[in-house]
Design an enzyme around this catalytic site. Structure first.
Site, mmCIF file in Angstrom:
data_model
loop_
_atom_site.group_PDB
_atom_site.id
_atom_site.type_symbol
_atom_site.label_atom_id
_atom_site.label_comp_id
_atom_site.label_asym_id
_atom_site.label_seq_id
_atom_site.Cartn_x
_atom_site.Cartn_y
_atom_site.Cartn_z
ATOM 1 N N ARG A 52 0.755 -1.167 -0.020
ATOM 2 C CA ARG A 52 -0.146 0.004 -0.168
ATOM 3 C C ARG A 52 0.956 1.280 -0.003
ATOM 4 O O ARG A 52 0.530 2.124 -0.747
ATOM 5 C CB ARG A 52 -0.820 0.183 1.231
ATOM 6 N N THR A 53 1.817 1.203 1.007
ATOM 7 C CA THR A 53 2.451 2.727 1.008
ATOM 8 C C THR A 53 3.076 3.110 -0.171
ATOM 9 O O THR A 53 3.240 4.137 -0.761
ATOM 10 C CB THR A 53 3.325 2.676 2.280
ATOM 11 N N LYS A 82 26.421 -3.225 0.863
ATOM 12 C CA LYS A 82 27.696 -2.985 0.573
ATOM 13 C C LYS A 82 28.283 -2.156 1.821
ATOM 14 O O LYS A 82 29.319 -1.881 2.055
ATOM 15 C CB LYS A 82 28.402 -2.187 -0.610
ATOM 16 N N ARG A 103 11.009 3.975 3.949
ATOM 17 C CA ARG A 103 10.578 2.908 4.948
ATOM 18 C C ARG A 103 11.997 2.072 5.463
ATOM 19 O O ARG A 103 12.615 1.652 4.366
ATOM 20 C CB ARG A 103 9.823 2.020 4.330
ATOM 21 N N HIS A 131 4.539 5.547 11.758
ATOM 22 C CA HIS A 131 3.836 5.461 10.274
ATOM 23 C C HIS A 131 3.168 6.824 10.328
ATOM 24 O O HIS A 131 1.891 6.557 10.067
ATOM 25 C CB HIS A 131 3.349 4.157 9.900
HETATM 26 N N1 CP Z 1 -0.605 -0.085 5.759
HETATM 27 C C1 CP Z 1 0.665 -0.302 5.456
HETATM 28 O O1 CP Z 1 1.871 0.211 5.897
HETATM 29 O O2 CP Z 1 0.750 -1.244 4.353
HETATM 30 P P1 CP Z 1 1.981 -1.865 3.629
HETATM 31 O O3 CP Z 1 2.994 -2.372 4.356
HETATM 32 O O4 CP Z 1 1.554 -2.702 2.434
HETATM 33 O O5 CP Z 1 2.669 -0.618 2.972
#
Ligand code: CP
Length: 312
Positions: A52-53, A82, A103, A131
């Site tokens: 999603r993100t 590396k 991320r 998040h």
């Molecule tokens: N909600 C969410 O962070 O989903 P993903 O891990 O698929 O990005």
């Protein structure tokens, strides 16, 4: 002060939220021809898996007329393997992109990235930390579904110890009025004290409620989360937590008729598929709202209110 990076929800005031949500509403109706970010480049650096993100950020950038460069599985396929530090990677990508979505598996990595970046850095999840863009889309979804963000009774359910989405949403609720939070978690996955202390300091009412059935009957929002096998330090703790709380048809029967069920997704088995057809199941609509919130954030951070950017 205008936002430069998005690292944690504590950056947002109530006014910021209202402005971001209003901008997301605008993005919902923006013609695909608008190209507000024409010629701009977004880099997405994902050291942890995502559907999603990453894809909603990339979709958001492309819907605004911009383009995307990406390293999926950056832990293995970027120069991190590396030995390159996050800081050096960010310094390099600053020369390639107008904004960076990161991320990372380490809590605090996005803050380290932002500290050395001249272009906006957006935290797409830092290990068990935060998040923030998910919390924004979660509160935006609540506003969209229930028509308000104040006076909410919210049950946060599942893995609250490692669940960064539940942590960020709890912290973001400090900017709403008269929120009441119920923590519904297995004993091995409690909400950590840093969040509880922050809620106490902000005067937000909360309590532990291990009985999911009791919580379901009284809340406006059920925020279910996955028990994250990959984050548990002990297999025994994971086994004790797994399957503790499942939302199914019987749960729907206990809920208020105007309550909603949310989930950041992905789900495993903590929401039975029989729930999906119920109008109170908001989790797929929630995921779709991620595009509008991320369009709004990219536009606000990269364009910074540039009136000459195209609206049509
Ligand atoms: N909600 C969410 O962070 O989903 P993903 O891990 O698929 O990005």
């Amino acid at each position: 002060m205008p936002l430069q990076h998005i690292v944690a929800v504590s950056q947002f005031t109530r006014l910021d939220l209202e402005s971001i949500f209003a901008h997301a509403d605008l993005m919902r109706t923006l013609p695909r021809t608008a190209k507000r970010l024409d010629g701009r480049i977004l880099a997405t650096l994902f050291y942890e898996p995502s559907t999603r993100t990453r894809l909603s950020f990339e979709s958001a950038m492309q819907r605004l007329g911009g383009s995307v460069i990406s390293t999926e599985n950056a832990r293995e396929f970027s120069s991190a393997i590396k030995g390159e530090t996050v800081e050096d990677t960010i310094r390099i990508v600053n020369g390639y992109a107008d904004a960076i979505v990161i991320r990372h598996h380490e809590q605090g990595a996005a803050e380290r990235a932002a500290a050395v970046s001249g272009v906006p850095v957006l935290n797409a999840g830092d290990g068990p930390g935060e998040h923030p863009t998910q919390a924004l889309l979660d509160l935006y979804t609540i506003r969209h579904e229930l028509g308000r963000v104040d006076g909410l009774k919210v049950a946060l359910v599942g893995d609250l110890k490692y669940g960064r989405t539940a942590r960020s949403l709890a912290l973001l609720l400090r900017e709403t009025k008269n929120a009441e939070i119920l923590f519904v978690n297995p004993p091995t996955a409690p909400m950590r004290n840093d969040v509880k202390l922050a809620l106490s300091d902000a005067g937000v009412s909360y309590h532990d409620e291990p009985d999911l059935d009791a919580a379901l009957a009284e809340v406006d929002v059920v925020y279910q989360t996955r028990i994250q096998k990959e984050r548990f330090e002990s297999a025994a703790d994971f086994a004790a937590a797994k399957g503790a709380y499942v939302i199914d048809q019987a749960s729907l029967d206990r809920m208020k008729s105007d309550a909603i069920i949310m989930h950041p997704l992905p789900r495993v088995d903590e929401i039975a598929t029989e729930v999906d057809a119920d109008p109170r199941a908001a989790y797929f609509r929630q995921a779709h709202n991620g595009v509008y919130i991320r369009m709004a954030l990219l536009d606000l951070l990269i364009n910074r209110g540039d009136a000459s950017a195209a609206w049509a």
